[in-house]
Design an enzyme around this catalytic site. Structure first.
Site, PDB file in Angstrom:
ATOM      1  N   TYR A 193       2.615  -6.133  -8.248  1.00 25.99           N
ATOM      2  CA  TYR A 193       1.920  -7.102  -9.103  1.00 25.99           C
ATOM      3  C   TYR A 193       1.877  -8.495  -8.475  1.00 25.99           C
ATOM      4  O   TYR A 193       1.095  -9.341  -8.889  1.00 25.99           O
ATOM      5  CB  TYR A 193       2.568  -7.188 -10.489  1.00 25.99           C
ATOM      6  CG  TYR A 193       2.403  -5.926 -11.337  1.00 25.99           C
ATOM      7  CD1 TYR A 193       1.641  -4.859 -10.899  1.00 25.99           C
ATOM      8  CD2 TYR A 193       3.006  -5.827 -12.580  1.00 25.99           C
ATOM      9  CE1 TYR A 193       1.501  -3.720 -11.653  1.00 25.99           C
ATOM     10  CE2 TYR A 193       2.864  -4.679 -13.353  1.00 25.99           C
ATOM     11  CZ  TYR A 193       2.113  -3.632 -12.887  1.00 25.99           C
ATOM     12  OH  TYR A 193       1.976  -2.497 -13.648  1.00 25.99           O
TER      13      TYR A 193
ATOM     14  N   ASP B  17       7.072  10.371 -10.629  1.00 27.83           N
ATOM     15  CA  ASP B  17       6.253  11.390 -11.308  1.00 27.83           C
ATOM     16  C   ASP B  17       7.151  12.349 -12.091  1.00 27.83           C
ATOM     17  O   ASP B  17       6.869  12.684 -13.247  1.00 27.83           O
ATOM     18  CB  ASP B  17       5.346  12.136 -10.312  1.00 27.83           C
ATOM     19  CG  ASP B  17       6.023  12.466  -8.988  1.00 27.83           C
ATOM     20  OD1 ASP B  17       7.151  12.000  -8.750  1.00 27.83           O
ATOM     21  OD2 ASP B  17       5.415  13.201  -8.185  1.00 27.83           O
TER      22      ASP B  17
ATOM     23  N   ASP C  62       6.269   1.993 -21.375  1.00 27.13           N
ATOM     24  CA  ASP C  62       5.239   2.279 -22.389  1.00 27.13           C
ATOM     25  C   ASP C  62       5.359   3.730 -22.840  1.00 27.13           C
ATOM     26  O   ASP C  62       5.246   4.049 -24.028  1.00 27.13           O
ATOM     27  CB  ASP C  62       3.829   2.068 -21.819  1.00 27.13           C
ATOM     28  CG  ASP C  62       3.266   0.703 -22.191  1.00 27.13           C
ATOM     29  OD1 ASP C  62       4.068  -0.244 -22.310  1.00 27.13           O
ATOM     30  OD2 ASP C  62       2.033   0.582 -22.353  1.00 27.13           O
TER      31      ASP C  62
END
Ligand code: NAD
Length: 358
Positions: free
Chosen positions: A141, A224, A252
């Site tokens: 980011y 994953d 999330d």
């Protein structure tokens, strides 16, 4: 001297949920003499509308002199046409990096009353208590170079950089180990060391730091697999530590285990314990202005503020108990609605929390 708490409501449902948190803080201030001063500032789209910048200088000044920051959420469709560099989300990223808030703590705890609100079977989620420690000021980011460039063949190419220096990995790993020491002493470091060199280094450094924490059982998992395991058998985890982007996504995902993204608080801390507290969700433009958003993630963020920045753990417990009590009493906002329970508005939920404190 009074402690200053910067209050940044932001956009969308931000002002609605922050109003309930402020109501709670004012009540606690009166009942328990917290000696705090709340000072409001602009952030995100609301700041762009007034000053043209997502993180105005006045807000930066305010947060720097504050003892803690309470934030709602930023962003919305109105500002999406703007270039990324001046969008509302940049204000939030700027705040995190300006304050050096590298450690983001995201507890995913299931209140037993909400076992049926989760989309997973109750037996999978009852008793769930995970702490996700997300690195917040580095990684892809923030990494440079970044951008969209034109190639010689006329095509456009988007690119970002996943970059971590040793010290950034060391300090977040320590937060992970220290957090695990206060809990069940199990730490799972999440990476993608099989394909990304930056996370290969991550794994190496985490193993090095583990030598200082022999009591903590360290495991490693590819991201994953971690996503799959969080849905398959989430109770296997105690503390998870991971990089900025993986932590964003996994937290999330974990939020849904608890019933709703409207239930998850977070604390972002610097190396001295100064913190910014915010729900993990965004500005939810789809429900903004309707007085139906769930304010509990923000109220639980206030509990984290009391615990980490004001060093008032008993009061933090009290707020968390008030949330339990209100849920036991059968009150639900629309996102966690259940048959036979009473659906209440944002404001009614805030009022119920204040009432439950007494
Ligand atoms: P979001 O978290 O805002 O919403 C996702 C879904 O969850 C929506 O259906 C929303 O209605 C629901 N939801 C979120 N919070 C809720 C609450 N308290 N009560 C009830 N329902 C709730 O994510 P999004 O839709 O991807 O993003 C919307 C905007 O928020 C975008 O501009 C995005 O960039 C921004 N955003 C900001 C932050 C932040 O400020 N920390 C985080 C994520 C996204």
């Amino acid at each position: 001297m009074s402690k200053i708490i910067a209050v940044l409501p932001g956009d969308g449902i931000g002002p609605e949920i922050i109003a309930e948190a402020v109501k709670l803080l004012n009540t606690l201030n009166q009942s328990h003499g917290l000696d705090i001063q709340l000072e409001e500032g602009l952030i995100g789209g609301a700041a762009i509308d007034v000053t043209g910048k997502p993180l105005p200088d006045a807000t930066l000044e305010l947060v720097k002199k504050s003892d803690a920051v309470l934030l709602g959420a930023v962003g919305g469709t109105k500002w999406e046409p703007l270039p990324i560099a001046i969008r509302p989300e940049k204000g939030l990223l700027g705040l995190r990096s300006e304050l050096g808030l590298f450690a983001n703590l995201r507890p995913a705890i299931l209140f037993p009353e909400l076992a049926n609100a989760s989309t997973l079977k109750p037996e999978v989620v009852v008793g769930l208590d995970i702490l996700i420690v997300r690195e917040l000021t580095g990684g892809i980011y923030f990494g440079k170079p970044r951008g969209v460039r034109k190639l010689d063949n006329g095509e456009r190419q988007g690119f970002n950089t996943l970059v971590y220096d040793t010290h950034e990995i060391e300090r977040i790993a320590r937060v992970g180990f220290e957090s695990a020491m206060k809990r069940q002493r199990r730490l799972c470091s999440v990476d993608k060391a099989n394909v990304l060199e930056a996370t290969e280094l991550w794994r190496e450094i985490v193993i090095e730091i583990s030598n200082d924490y022999p009591e903590v059982e360290l495991t490693h998992m590819y991201v994953d697999n971690a996503a799959m395991q969080l849905v398959r058998f989430p109770k296997q985890f105690d503390v998870m530590v991971t990089n900025n982007m993986f932590g964003d996504i996994l937290s999330d995902l974990a939020s849904q285990l608890t019933g709703s993204i409207g239930m998850l608080p977070s604390a972002s801390l610097d190396s001295n314990g100064k913190g910014m507290y915010e729900p993990i969700h965004g500005s939810a433009p789809d429900i903004a202005g309707r007085n139906i958003a769930n304010p509990l993630a923000t109220i639980l963020s206030v509990a984290m503020l009391l615990r980490y920045s004001l060093k008032l753990p008993e009061l933090a417990d009290k707020v968390e108990h008030a949330v339990s009590k209100v849920l036991q009493d059968g009150l639900r906002t629309a996102d966690i609605r259940q048959d036979g329970k009473t659906v209440v508005s944002t404001r009614e939920m805030g009022d119920a929390i204040v009432a439950a404190l007494n």
